[in-house]
Structure formats: C-alpha cells, structure tokens
Enzyme design. Structure first.
Site, PDB file in Angstrom:
ATOM      1  N   GLU A  99      51.968  46.820  34.863  1.00 24.32           N
ATOM      2  CA  GLU A  99      51.007  47.393  33.938  1.00 24.32           C
ATOM      3  C   GLU A  99      50.294  48.571  34.574  1.00 24.32           C
ATOM      4  O   GLU A  99      50.163  48.650  35.795  1.00 24.32           O
ATOM      5  CB  GLU A  99      49.936  46.354  33.560  1.00 24.32           C
ATOM      6  CG  GLU A  99      50.443  45.142  32.842  1.00 24.32           C
ATOM      7  CD  GLU A  99      49.330  44.128  32.611  1.00 24.32           C
ATOM      8  OE1 GLU A  99      49.583  43.157  31.884  1.00 24.32           O
ATOM      9  OE2 GLU A  99      48.215  44.299  33.169  1.00 24.32           O
ATOM     10  N   LYS A 119      47.324  50.379  36.056  1.00 22.13           N
ATOM     11  CA  LYS A 119      46.055  49.996  36.678  1.00 22.13           C
ATOM     12  C   LYS A 119      45.048  51.085  36.349  1.00 22.13           C
ATOM     13  O   LYS A 119      45.103  52.179  36.899  1.00 22.13           O
ATOM     14  CB  LYS A 119      46.182  49.817  38.194  1.00 22.13           C
ATOM     15  CG  LYS A 119      44.893  49.263  38.806  1.00 22.13           C
ATOM     16  CD  LYS A 119      45.001  49.067  40.294  1.00 22.13           C
ATOM     17  CE  LYS A 119      43.774  48.331  40.804  1.00 22.13           C
ATOM     18  NZ  LYS A 119      42.489  48.939  40.363  1.00 22.13           N
ATOM     19  N   ARG A 122      36.004  46.851  34.480  1.00 24.31           N
ATOM     20  CA  ARG A 122      36.566  45.581  34.024  1.00 24.31           C
ATOM     21  C   ARG A 122      35.605  44.943  33.021  1.00 24.31           C
ATOM     22  O   ARG A 122      34.392  44.921  33.225  1.00 24.31           O
ATOM     23  CB  ARG A 122      36.764  44.663  35.227  1.00 24.31           C
ATOM     24  CG  ARG A 122      37.456  43.334  34.925  1.00 24.31           C
ATOM     25  CD  ARG A 122      38.945  43.500  34.857  1.00 24.31           C
ATOM     26  NE  ARG A 122      39.631  42.219  34.742  1.00 24.31           N
ATOM     27  CZ  ARG A 122      40.097  41.535  35.781  1.00 24.31           C
ATOM     28  NH1 ARG A 122      39.942  42.004  37.017  1.00 24.31           N
ATOM     29  NH2 ARG A 122      40.736  40.393  35.599  1.00 24.31           N
ATOM     30  N   ARG A 136      32.693  42.471  35.310  1.00 23.77           N
ATOM     31  CA  ARG A 136      33.307  41.559  36.282  1.00 23.77           C
ATOM     32  C   ARG A 136      32.250  40.761  37.030  1.00 23.77           C
ATOM     33  O   ARG A 136      32.513  39.675  37.519  1.00 23.77           O
ATOM     34  CB  ARG A 136      34.203  42.314  37.248  1.00 23.77           C
ATOM     35  CG  ARG A 136      33.486  43.299  38.137  1.00 23.77           C
ATOM     36  CD  ARG A 136      34.472  44.085  38.985  1.00 23.77           C
ATOM     37  NE  ARG A 136      35.155  43.233  39.935  1.00 23.77           N
ATOM     38  CZ  ARG A 136      36.390  43.423  40.356  1.00 23.77           C
ATOM     39  NH1 ARG A 136      37.090  44.436  39.884  1.00 23.77           N
ATOM     40  NH2 ARG A 136      36.939  42.619  41.233  1.00 23.77           N
ATOM     41  N   GLU A 191      39.764  46.553  30.203  1.00 29.47           N
ATOM     42  CA  GLU A 191      39.023  47.634  30.860  1.00 29.47           C
ATOM     43  C   GLU A 191      38.438  48.557  29.799  1.00 29.47           C
ATOM     44  O   GLU A 191      39.039  48.788  28.747  1.00 29.47           O
ATOM     45  CB  GLU A 191      39.959  48.470  31.756  1.00 29.47           C
ATOM     46  CG  GLU A 191      40.562  47.732  32.920  1.00 29.47           C
ATOM     47  CD  GLU A 191      39.836  48.028  34.225  1.00 29.47           C
ATOM     48  OE1 GLU A 191      39.102  49.020  34.296  1.00 29.47           O
ATOM     49  OE2 GLU A 191      40.029  47.247  35.176  1.00 29.47           O
ATOM     50  N   PHE A 207      44.457  43.524  28.460  1.00 29.80           N
ATOM     51  CA  PHE A 207      45.702  43.117  29.105  1.00 29.80           C
ATOM     52  C   PHE A 207      45.874  41.605  29.188  1.00 29.80           C
ATOM     53  O   PHE A 207      46.894  41.132  29.684  1.00 29.80           O
ATOM     54  CB  PHE A 207      45.834  43.719  30.512  1.00 29.80           C
ATOM     55  CG  PHE A 207      44.615  43.561  31.394  1.00 29.80           C
ATOM     56  CD1 PHE A 207      44.296  42.343  31.958  1.00 29.80           C
ATOM     57  CD2 PHE A 207      43.820  44.658  31.669  1.00 29.80           C
ATOM     58  CE1 PHE A 207      43.197  42.210  32.784  1.00 29.80           C
ATOM     59  CE2 PHE A 207      42.716  44.541  32.487  1.00 29.80           C
ATOM     60  CZ  PHE A 207      42.398  43.307  33.055  1.00 29.80           C
ATOM     61  N   ARG A 245      41.702  35.519  43.934  1.00 30.81           N
ATOM     62  CA  ARG A 245      42.636  36.603  44.236  1.00 30.81           C
ATOM     63  C   ARG A 245      43.923  35.939  44.731  1.00 30.81           C
ATOM     64  O   ARG A 245      44.132  35.739  45.920  1.00 30.81           O
ATOM     65  CB  ARG A 245      42.049  37.518  45.318  1.00 30.81           C
ATOM     66  CG  ARG A 245      42.828  38.813  45.513  1.00 30.81           C
ATOM     67  CD  ARG A 245      42.320  39.574  46.719  1.00 30.81           C
ATOM     68  NE  ARG A 245      40.934  39.952  46.625  1.00 30.81           N
ATOM     69  CZ  ARG A 245      40.480  41.037  46.012  1.00 30.81           C
ATOM     70  NH1 ARG A 245      41.325  41.850  45.413  1.00 30.81           N
ATOM     71  NH2 ARG A 245      39.187  41.313  45.984  1.00 30.81           N
ATOM     72  N   LYS A 292      48.179  44.514  43.142  1.00 33.14           N
ATOM     73  CA  LYS A 292      47.933  45.918  42.828  1.00 33.14           C
ATOM     74  C   LYS A 292      48.659  46.815  43.812  1.00 33.14           C
ATOM     75  O   LYS A 292      48.733  46.519  45.010  1.00 33.14           O
ATOM     76  CB  LYS A 292      46.429  46.218  42.823  1.00 33.14           C
ATOM     77  CG  LYS A 292      45.725  45.935  44.125  1.00 33.14           C
ATOM     78  CD  LYS A 292      44.215  46.114  43.994  1.00 33.14           C
ATOM     79  CE  LYS A 292      43.501  45.716  45.279  1.00 33.14           C
ATOM     80  NZ  LYS A 292      42.031  45.801  45.147  1.00 33.14           N
TER      81      LYS A 292
END
Length: 377
Positions: free
Chosen positions: A72, A74, A79, A94, A123, A163, A235, A241
């Site tokens: 996707e 970035k 966020r 976020r 986003e 997303f 994470r 990423k």
C-alpha cells in the site's frame, strides 16, 4: 463534532465500563479469568491503539518476511481512527486525541459511507492541486489547530484515505485476517477513499509498485501480511514499512550546547533506540549524535522542550527524560566501539520531530542491526 449538514452532534458515546483502561482489564483477569477477558470487545466510540509497522531496508527484505503480501501507499499524513454510530462520528489521532471538530472533511466522508456503524483506520493528508502531498508540517498544523475549521479547510483542505476496517455494522473484524478486513473495506468504502493497494509475491512487481508510489510523492510503502489480524497497539511482523532512504524514529537522550550562531541553544542531539531483546543494554541504546537538519525555529523549540525534560547536566551536555521522538535520516550504519551496541549511524540528520509519537513507538536496535546486516556488516 460536526455532521455533514453542519449541525453540532455528539461523538459516539463511549461505554462507561472503562474497558479500554488497563486497570479494568487487570481487574477482570483477576476476578473472572479468561471468561471475563473474553467479554471485552471493540466499542464504537472508544478509541484503541493503532497497529504499528516494523521497518525493512527494502521491498525484497519485507517480502522475505511476509511471503506474498499486499503493498500500500505509505502516506505522510496524520494517522486517524474514525468511529461512526449512525449519524454521529468521532475522529481520533494515533495518540487517541479527539480531533473531530478540526476535520469536518473526514466527518463528512465517514457519514457518506453506506454503513450504520464502523471503526476505520486511515490517514488524513493535505494534497496540492496536482494531487501530490503537501509538506507534512502543513497537514500536522491543520489537524493540530483549534482555529475556525471552515477557514482552515479553505486554506489547507484535507483528504481522507482508509486502509483498514475494524468494525462493520455490529461485527468486529479485528481478529479476522487482513484479506477479510480489506474485502469488507472494499465493499463499504469507494476507491477514492481507499489507499491504493496491490497484492503480489513477485519482487519485480513489488519494486515497480514501490517506484510508482514514490513518483507520486508518497514516502514509501507498507507491506502487509494478508493473514495477519489487527494487532492493536503492537509493532508486529504483519506490517512492514519500506522507505527510499534509511530513516528511524529515535528518542533524544541528551543534547549539547551549541557554539557560534547556535550559542545558547541545545544543538547536538544524542540519539537512542529502544533496546528490546538486548540484554544488558536497556532500556535505551545510543547510536550517535547529530546537529544537522535543524532550522533556527527547530533549535529554539527543541531547546525549550529539552530543558523542560532535564534530568541533569555537566558543562557541555544536558541529559533529558527519553520522551521526544525525532525522525532521523542517515546514509547507513557503521561499526563503532564507542557505542554499546557496537553500531553508529553514518551522516545522521534530523528530518522532523514526531509529536504524534511517544517513546514506546521508537525504533529498536534490532532494526538497526537488520539494516547493518543488509549492508554486509
């Protein structure tokens, strides 16, 4: 918050149970065990921590970890987690701050969807007339400002891109594989409001998508395992990423006083990564210093912010609480006996501070070791 008709509405009501609080979860575990914990569920109107992405030095490395994956755009935006219940919408950052009143475009986009209730991840980003991203600072300033949102909207309009879909019309999707959540997203959200995505296990196709994304002005890609559930607040290995240059989110551990035109300002930053899985090195490991990339405005800002976090000093250096996250670009990694991990960043420079991130989201020494390994160290 504002509805699409411009009238004031309330955000979706958060449950009074306190289910989002660690204390409530701990109490349930102690008193009711697994059965009580199983009763907790995603609540529309109560924000949850977003899923985070690990880093990889290139697309091929990311695919080696995930296998065939979704790639996707970035986006270099803010966020946002969007909750909708009927005609009411709440938008969270976020960091779980409620910014609904500041982003009427996002509220309108959510209200236009053919859904009764939803929790969306995405986003908000400011784009120029050519469709390319405007500088991140413009998006950040727009979403942070409490001034007249209608006036700001005219000056710096925002676009919403989604997303992920975590809840749809009474059904929680967080534990479903990514491919099922994305299919539900595609059914509910039109193309113009979805982040561009392609699915492949072919390195050449993935690299082509990466290059096309960069040509559009975006900062990189996210490589996502289609089988991974939504790991809120973590994470994990499910999202990775990839950016065209090496960048890390590090924490400022200390700073040295500047000289010459920087006299009176804290200038040379001591940069640290989280020492997860590094016995004897934690909790932070210093990877080097930098005074590059700092504007006069940033120097003044960081001096005030760092002094507010001071824990001690000597004649040259002020030590601070490890709270400020700064995005650092660098040319590579080199071996260095000066630092505890045996590694240092080459030609590190400041890209920007990240007030939208807290220290727990900083990158780890393990990520730096992976970059070093990719460079043959």
């Amino acid at each position: 918050t504002a509805s699409s008709a411009g009238s004031a509405t309330r955000s979706p009501a958060a449950s009074p149970c306190g289910c989002g609080a660690a204390r409530a979860v701990a109490q349930a575990a102690l008193t009711g065990g697994e059965a009580a914990l199983a009763a907790f569920r995603l609540e529309v109107g109560r924000a949850v921590r977003p899923m985070l992405a690990a880093s990889a030095p290139d697309v091929a490395t990311a695919l080696d970890r995930t296998g065939p994956a979704a790639l996707e755009w970035k986006l270099d935006g803010i966020r946002m987690q969007v909750h909708r219940e009927g005609g009411e919408v709440a938008v969270f950052t976020r960091g779980l701050d409620d910014i609904t009143a500041r982003v009427p475009e996002v509220v309108e986009a959510a209200l236009a969807l053919p859904l009764r209730s939803a929790v969306l991840d995405g986003e908000a980003i400011a784009l120029g007339p050519d469709g390319r991203p405007r500088p991140f600072q413009e998006t950040a300033a727009r979403t942070a400002s409490r001034r007249d949102p209608d006036r700001l909207r005219a000056e710096v309009p925002l676009d919403a891109y989604f997303f992920d879909l975590l809840h749809r019309d009474g059904e929680d999707l967080v534990d479903r594989p990514g491919r099922e959540r994305w299919a539900a997203l595609a059914e509910a959200v039109p193309d113009g409001l979805r982040v561009a995505r392609t699915e492949t296990g072919d390195r050449d196709r993935a690299l082509a998508f990466f290059r096309e994304t960069l040509a559009l002005g975006h900062e990189g890609v996210l490589v996502k395992d289609p089988a991974a559930p939504y790991a809120a607040g973590r994470r994990g290995a499910g999202w990775i990423k990839v950016k065209p240059r090496h960048t890390l989110d590090l924490v400022v551990l200390a700073a040295e006083w500047g000289s010459g035109r920087r006299h009176g300002f804290l200038s040379n930053l001591h940069l640290g990564a989280r020492a997860v899985g590094e016995p004897g090195l934690g909790p932070w490991v210093m990877l080097g210093k930098t005074f590059k990339g700092l504007t006069d405005e940033t120097l003044a800002w960081q001096t005030a912010e760092l002094l507010a976090r001071e824990t001690g000093r000597d004649a040259w250096t002020v030590r601070v609480r490890p709270e400020l996250v700064v995005e650092i670009a660098f040319d590579g990694v080199q071996r260095s006996p000066r630092y505890p991990a045996g590694l240092a960043l080459r030609f590190a420079r400041v890209v920007r501070y990240r007030p939208d991130k807290d220290a727990a989201e900083a990158d780890t020494v393990a990520t730096v070791r992976e970059i070093a390994a990719a460079e043959g160290l």
